[in-house]
Design an enzyme around this catalytic site. Sequence first.
Site, mmCIF file in Angstrom:
data_model
loop_
_atom_site.group_PDB
_atom_site.id
_atom_site.type_symbol
_atom_site.label_atom_id
_atom_site.label_comp_id
_atom_site.label_asym_id
_atom_site.label_seq_id
_atom_site.Cartn_x
_atom_site.Cartn_y
_atom_site.Cartn_z
ATOM 1 N N ASN A 118 -40.052 25.026 -29.063
ATOM 2 C CA ASN A 118 -41.127 25.308 -28.108
ATOM 3 C C ASN A 118 -41.006 26.681 -27.429
ATOM 4 O OD1 ASN A 118 -39.033 24.701 -26.427
ATOM 5 N ND2 ASN A 118 -39.965 22.920 -25.466
ATOM 6 N N HIS A 126 -37.452 28.724 -22.720
ATOM 7 C CA HIS A 126 -36.797 27.909 -21.699
ATOM 8 C C HIS A 126 -36.986 28.586 -20.352
ATOM 9 C CE1 HIS A 126 -33.768 25.998 -19.180
ATOM 10 N NE2 HIS A 126 -33.433 27.222 -18.810
ATOM 11 N N GLU A 145 -27.349 28.930 -14.641
ATOM 12 C CA GLU A 145 -27.750 29.443 -15.960
ATOM 13 C C GLU A 145 -27.638 30.970 -16.020
ATOM 14 O OE1 GLU A 145 -30.782 25.681 -16.783
ATOM 15 O OE2 GLU A 145 -31.612 27.698 -16.591
ATOM 16 N N TYR A 150 -26.997 23.072 -22.430
ATOM 17 C CA TYR A 150 -27.824 21.861 -22.441
ATOM 18 C C TYR A 150 -26.995 20.586 -22.193
ATOM 19 C CZ TYR A 150 -32.245 24.068 -23.853
ATOM 20 O OH TYR A 150 -33.411 24.789 -23.885
ATOM 21 N N THR A 168 -43.530 20.943 -21.912
ATOM 22 C CA THR A 168 -42.514 20.918 -22.975
ATOM 23 C C THR A 168 -43.154 20.699 -24.346
ATOM 24 O OG1 THR A 168 -41.026 19.912 -21.349
ATOM 25 C CG2 THR A 168 -40.320 19.861 -23.648
ATOM 26 N N LYS A 180 -36.717 31.510 -27.416
ATOM 27 C CA LYS A 180 -35.953 30.692 -28.367
ATOM 28 C C LYS A 180 -36.104 31.185 -29.812
ATOM 29 C CE LYS A 180 -36.192 26.537 -25.424
ATOM 30 N NZ LYS A 180 -36.483 25.072 -25.384
ATOM 31 N N ARG A 236 -42.260 28.143 -14.831
ATOM 32 C CA ARG A 236 -42.526 26.832 -15.447
ATOM 33 C C ARG A 236 -44.025 26.687 -15.749
ATOM 34 N NH1 ARG A 236 -38.181 23.803 -17.195
ATOM 35 N NH2 ARG A 236 -39.446 21.934 -16.897
HETATM 36 P P1 RTP Z 1 -36.236 23.802 -21.307
HETATM 37 O O1 RTP Z 1 -35.126 23.078 -20.578
HETATM 38 O O2 RTP Z 1 -35.847 24.289 -22.669
HETATM 39 O O3 RTP Z 1 -36.869 24.858 -20.455
HETATM 40 O O4 RTP Z 1 -37.443 22.761 -21.574
HETATM 41 P P2 RTP Z 1 -38.022 21.659 -20.598
HETATM 42 O O5 RTP Z 1 -37.358 21.717 -19.259
HETATM 43 O O6 RTP Z 1 -39.513 21.783 -20.644
HETATM 44 O O7 RTP Z 1 -37.624 20.336 -21.365
HETATM 45 P P3 RTP Z 1 -36.276 19.454 -21.246
HETATM 46 O O8 RTP Z 1 -36.695 18.056 -21.000
HETATM 47 O O9 RTP Z 1 -35.298 20.104 -20.322
HETATM 48 O O10 RTP Z 1 -35.731 19.521 -22.741
HETATM 49 C C1 RTP Z 1 -34.950 20.616 -23.166
HETATM 50 C C2 RTP Z 1 -35.364 21.029 -24.555
HETATM 51 O O11 RTP Z 1 -34.985 20.040 -25.486
HETATM 52 C C3 RTP Z 1 -35.912 20.034 -26.567
HETATM 53 N N1 RTP Z 1 -36.501 18.718 -26.686
HETATM 54 N N2 RTP Z 1 -36.674 18.122 -27.833
HETATM 55 N N3 RTP Z 1 -37.347 16.252 -29.853
HETATM 56 C C4 RTP Z 1 -37.621 15.968 -28.583
HETATM 57 O O12 RTP Z 1 -38.179 14.944 -28.246
HETATM 58 C C5 RTP Z 1 -37.252 16.945 -27.565
HETATM 59 N N4 RTP Z 1 -37.430 16.798 -26.263
HETATM 60 C C6 RTP Z 1 -36.950 17.926 -25.707
HETATM 61 C C7 RTP Z 1 -36.960 21.093 -26.275
HETATM 62 O O13 RTP Z 1 -36.585 22.305 -26.916
HETATM 63 C C8 RTP Z 1 -36.873 21.204 -24.775
HETATM 64 O O14 RTP Z 1 -37.382 22.435 -24.347
HETATM 65 MG MG MG Z 2 -35.231 21.721 -18.993
#
Ligand code: RTP
Ligand code: MG
Length: 140
Positions: A114, A117, A128, A51, A93, A11, A87
């Site tokens: 973070n 992804h 994707e 997203y 996250t 990212k 993962r």
């Molecule tokens: P990713 O999809 O990016 O691999 O991350 P992830 O599965 O660990 O987390 P996900 O719940 O899918 O959230 C996607 C991305 O959204 C951003 N985020 N911001 N401000 C917040 O509370 C928040 N929560 C999520 C993060 O960049 C997260 O990786």
């Molecule tokens: Mg995710």
Amino acid sequence: MAIERTFSIIKPDATERNLTGAVNAVIEKAGLRIVAQKRIRMTKEQAETFYAVHKARPFFGELVAFMTSGPVVVQVLEGEGAIAKYREVMGATDPSKAAEGTVRKLYAKSIGENSVHGSDAPETAAIEIAQFFSGNEIVG
Ligand code: RTP
Ligand code: MG
């Protein structure tokens, strides 16, 4: 376990700090092979599509703005159980909850910025990968 492919993004917070190689070192040390990779600037449309599952979440606008704020490196990773393995390699996250040695523990700035992804299931991995790569760009 089967050989799988997963989709990865390094990212903007990581490319900005010149951490592409550092992240790739963690990926390769974990036994995952980078079988496709390119550095791009995501458009707003690409980020919104990517997203879309988070469209209703309060952080959606912020997330799209962040993902289009600078270069990203999109990748396809291959290996045994690659989806779950990556993962694990990424960590939680929220970097404050990520395990020692994970990419997010090492490098992530916050829950939003973070660093990486990774796909969360075989179905999403396929979708994707197809959004960013054509078949002949992936060399296993
Ligand atoms: P990713 O999809 O990016 O691999 O991350 P992830 O599965 O660990 O987390 P996900 O719940 O899918 O959230 C996607 C991305 O959204 C951003 N985020 N911001 N401000 C917040 O509370 C928040 N929560 C999520 C993060 O960049 C997260 O990786
Ligand atoms: Mg995710």
